[in-house]
Write a protein that holds these residues in place. Structure first.
Motif, short mmCIF file in Angstrom:
data_model
loop_
_atom_site.label_atom_id
_atom_site.label_comp_id
_atom_site.label_asym_id
_atom_site.label_seq_id
_atom_site.Cartn_x
_atom_site.Cartn_y
_atom_site.Cartn_z
N ARG A 4 0.81 -1.22 0.00
CA ARG A 4 0.00 0.00 0.00
C ARG A 4 0.85 1.28 0.00
O ARG A 4 0.31 2.38 0.00
N LEU A 5 2.16 1.11 0.01
CA LEU A 5 3.03 2.29 0.04
C LEU A 5 3.50 2.68 -1.36
O LEU A 5 3.53 1.84 -2.26
N CYS A 6 3.87 3.95 -1.52
CA CYS A 6 4.33 4.41 -2.83
C CYS A 6 5.76 3.90 -3.11
O CYS A 6 6.43 3.40 -2.21
N ASP A 7 6.20 4.04 -4.35
CA ASP A 7 7.53 3.54 -4.74
C ASP A 7 8.64 4.15 -3.90
O ASP A 7 9.57 3.46 -3.47
N ASP A 8 8.53 5.47 -3.67
CA ASP A 8 9.56 6.16 -2.89
C ASP A 8 9.68 5.57 -1.49
O ASP A 8 10.78 5.33 -0.98
N CYS A 9 8.54 5.35 -0.85
CA CYS A 9 8.56 4.83 0.52
C CYS A 9 9.12 3.41 0.56
O CYS A 9 9.84 3.04 1.48
N ARG A 10 8.78 2.63 -0.44
CA ARG A 10 9.33 1.26 -0.50
C ARG A 10 10.83 1.29 -0.68
O ARG A 10 11.56 0.56 -0.02
N ALA B 138 8.36 7.60 5.52
CA ALA B 138 7.00 7.22 5.14
C ALA B 138 5.97 8.03 5.93
O ALA B 138 4.86 8.28 5.46
N LEU B 139 6.34 8.46 7.14
CA LEU B 139 5.39 9.18 7.99
C LEU B 139 5.06 10.56 7.44
O LEU B 139 3.98 11.09 7.68
N ASP B 140 5.98 11.18 6.72
CA ASP B 140 5.66 12.51 6.18
C ASP B 140 5.57 12.49 4.66
O ASP B 140 5.70 13.52 4.00
N CYS B 141 5.34 11.29 4.10
CA CYS B 141 5.17 11.17 2.65
C CYS B 141 3.89 11.93 2.25
O CYS B 141 2.88 11.86 2.92
N LYS B 142 4.00 12.69 1.12
CA LYS B 142 2.87 13.52 0.71
C LYS B 142 1.80 12.72 -0.06
O LYS B 142 0.70 13.21 -0.30
N VAL B 143 2.13 11.47 -0.46
CA VAL B 143 1.17 10.64 -1.20
C VAL B 143 0.03 10.22 -0.25
O VAL B 143 0.28 9.72 0.85
N ALA B 144 -1.22 10.46 -0.71
CA ALA B 144 -2.37 10.24 0.18
C ALA B 144 -2.43 8.81 0.71
O ALA B 144 -2.67 8.58 1.91
N GLY B 145 -2.19 7.83 -0.15
CA GLY B 145 -2.25 6.42 0.25
C GLY B 145 -1.28 6.12 1.39
O GLY B 145 -1.61 5.36 2.32
N CYS B 146 -0.11 6.71 1.35
CA CYS B 146 0.88 6.48 2.40
C CYS B 146 0.41 7.10 3.71
O CYS B 146 0.59 6.53 4.79
N GLY B 147 -0.23 8.27 3.61
CA GLY B 147 -0.77 8.92 4.80
C GLY B 147 -1.79 8.03 5.49
O GLY B 147 -1.75 7.86 6.72
N GLU B 148 -2.70 7.46 4.69
CA GLU B 148 -3.75 6.59 5.27
C GLU B 148 -3.13 5.33 5.87
O GLU B 148 -3.47 4.91 6.98
N SER C 276 3.65 13.99 16.26
CA SER C 276 4.56 12.85 16.41
C SER C 276 4.92 12.24 15.06
O SER C 276 5.75 11.34 14.99
N ARG C 277 4.29 12.73 13.99
CA ARG C 277 4.62 12.21 12.65
C ARG C 277 5.65 13.08 11.94
O ARG C 277 5.99 12.83 10.79
N MET C 278 6.08 14.13 12.59
CA MET C 278 7.06 15.01 11.95
C MET C 278 8.42 14.33 11.89
O MET C 278 9.00 13.94 12.89
N VAL C 279 8.89 14.16 10.66
CA VAL C 279 10.19 13.54 10.45
C VAL C 279 10.99 14.54 9.65
O VAL C 279 10.54 15.03 8.64
N ARG C 280 12.15 14.88 10.07
CA ARG C 280 12.92 15.84 9.31
C ARG C 280 13.74 15.12 8.24
O ARG C 280 14.13 13.98 8.41
N GLY C 281 14.02 15.83 7.16
CA GLY C 281 14.68 15.19 6.03
C GLY C 281 16.20 15.17 6.11
O GLY C 281 16.87 15.00 5.12
N LEU C 282 16.74 15.40 7.30
CA LEU C 282 18.19 15.40 7.45
C LEU C 282 18.53 14.41 8.56
O LEU C 282 17.85 14.37 9.58
#
Ligand code: ATP
Ligand code: MG
Length: 417
Positions: A190-196, A206-216, A254-260
């Motif tokens: 159910r996750l997008c290619d990037d998250c996989r 994956a927690l801050d992925c902008k793809v709606a499916g990943c959010g759900e 608690s879903r905030m993940v920084r990109g660094l």
């Protein structure tokens, strides 16, 4: 190839925009100064290795966004994608901890990331950032956040709002990472290619992925806050307590993940609903292991960076234009010379004065004075020249008085209102 257009994603900041930028920069300098921060200016280019080591190999920035190239001496260099790495390199190189065990620095300037340009996102963009090195005490986390909020309220902005989280430390994050990874692996399809793709290197993204499916899919994922070790939990509780004690509004995300990769413990973002997908206006966090990782002393640090383009967008309809104190409209060659002489004398006293340079009619000069929104106009015709007196008009009220063509007296009149 057209040379009349710039490089995609590299924007000009035109005179009608620049005053907003100057206001933002001046506010940062003033507010950060109150909290004891000094400016540091570091180069916009560093060895590529510095960014790979600090930001992390598996981050979007290092994987695909950096402007890296080999220079004529075969050195691998990169235009800085963010400010912290260079500032910490300078801190280590010049042993700044020797001057003061608490080092508070701020910087401003351009950063470079190869991203898809859109509103609030460009390839050359600008950050204003601040760093505190040498203190683990959670009061410093809270003080930095208070300062950041102070900056926005000083600009009269009620957006953005503060969100905070804790990402734990090298003691407790691995267990959280493993638990989250287990959760995600069960839902892989159910996750997008990037998250996989990031599953091995950086599953937290994956927690801050902008793809709606990943959010759900990740809506009920395990929370990092349930996995903090005692030290990290105490720290986070204290930061919240200090924010409450100083009446600083915040929410916990608690879903905030920084990109660094370098972040530990407290992380935060200032977010707005006004800029579409570009919702983060400022962001930062603690980086307690970074300085040592770069070969420096084992000193903790915390900092943030804000995107100046996004702050400017929030100030969009703010009137910042300046206008001249005086427009001198002159008729005839001799009156033009007198206008020029008066202009220079008043400029030397600090007044913004404009004249006509093209021999335009008085009427058209007055139209220009209107357009520039000059506060006063002074009309000098041939007759006025003979009496050494012109008509001074306050544009706001329309009141006119005869005024001697004397720079000191004119200066007095201009200072009056
Ligand atoms: P985003 O989620 O918008 O990509 P980020 O997490 O990559 O932001 P940081 O690296 O934390 O951003 O940088 C701090 C701030 O710099 C951001 O909050 C944003 O305001 C600004 N910023 C980052 N990248 C850009 C860009 N390409 N153009 C304009 N501003 C940017
Ligand atoms: Mg980004």
């Amino acid at each position: 190839m057209a040379i009349t257009t710039g490089i995609k994603g590299f924007n000009d900041i035109l005179p009608n925009q620049v005053e907003k930028w100057q206001l933002i920069e001046a506010t940062a300098r003033r507010v950060f100064g109150i909290y004891g921060f000094s400016e540091i200016r570091v180069p916009i280019m560093e060895k590529t290795e510095l960014f790979a080591r600090s930001i992390g190999d598996a981050t979007d920035i290092v994987e695909k966004e950096m402007y890296s190239f080999t220079d004529k001496g075969e050195n691998l260099v990169t235009l800085r994608p963010e400010g912290t790495a260079g500032v910490m390199r300078a801190f280590i190189e010049h042993k700044l901890q020797v001057l003061d065990p608490v080092t508070k620095l701020y910087y401003l300037g351009p950063m470079f990331r190869y991203e898809r340009p859109q509103k609030g996102r460009s390839r050359q963009f600008h950050q204003i950032g601040a760093e505190v090195v040498g203190v683990t005490n959670p009061r410093v986390d809270a003080q930095l956040l208070v300062m950041l909020c102070h900056f926005f309220t000083d600009l009269g902005l009620t957006e953005p709002t503060l969100q905070i989280n804790s990402l734990g430390c090298p003691d407790c994050r691995p267990a959280y990472r493993a638990s989250l990874k287990g959760f995600l692996l069960e839902r892989l399809e159910r996750l997008c290619d990037d998250c996989r793709r990031r599953m091995e290197t950086n599953p937290l993204r994956a927690l801050d992925c902008k793809v709606a499916g990943c959010g759900e899919t990740t809506a009920d994922a395990p929370s990092v806050l349930d996995h903090l070790c005692q030290g990290c939990d105490d720290h986070f509780v204290a930061v919240r307590r200090h924010l409450e004690a100083t009446a600083t509004p915040f929410t916990i995300n608690s879903r905030m993940v920084r990109g660094l990769d370098y972040y530990t413990r407290t992380t935060f973002e200032l977010v707005t609903g006004l800029l579409g997908a570009q919702s983060a206006v400022a962001a930062g966090g603690r980086y307690d292991g970074l300085i040592q990782e770069l070969g420096g002393p084992a000193l903790p640090g915390i900092g943030f960076a804000m995107g100046v383009e996004r702050v400017a967008l929030l100030l969009a309809d703010r009137e910042t234009g300046r206008s001249p104190d005086l427009f001198i409209a002159a008729h005839g060659e001799a009156a033009g010379d007198e206008a020029f002489r008066l202009m220079i004398q008043l400029q030397r006293q600090g007044f913004w004065v404009e004249i006509d340079y093209e021999g335009k009619s008085l009427k058209s000069q007055m139209r220009r004075a209107d357009k520039l929104k000059a506060r006063f106009t002074l009309i000098i015709g041939e007759e006025e020249l003979l009496t050494a007196s012109g008509m001074l008009k306050a544009m706001a009220t329309g009141v006119q008085v005869a005024s001697p063509l004397d720079p000191s007296l004119l200066a007095e009149a201009l200072s009056c209102s």
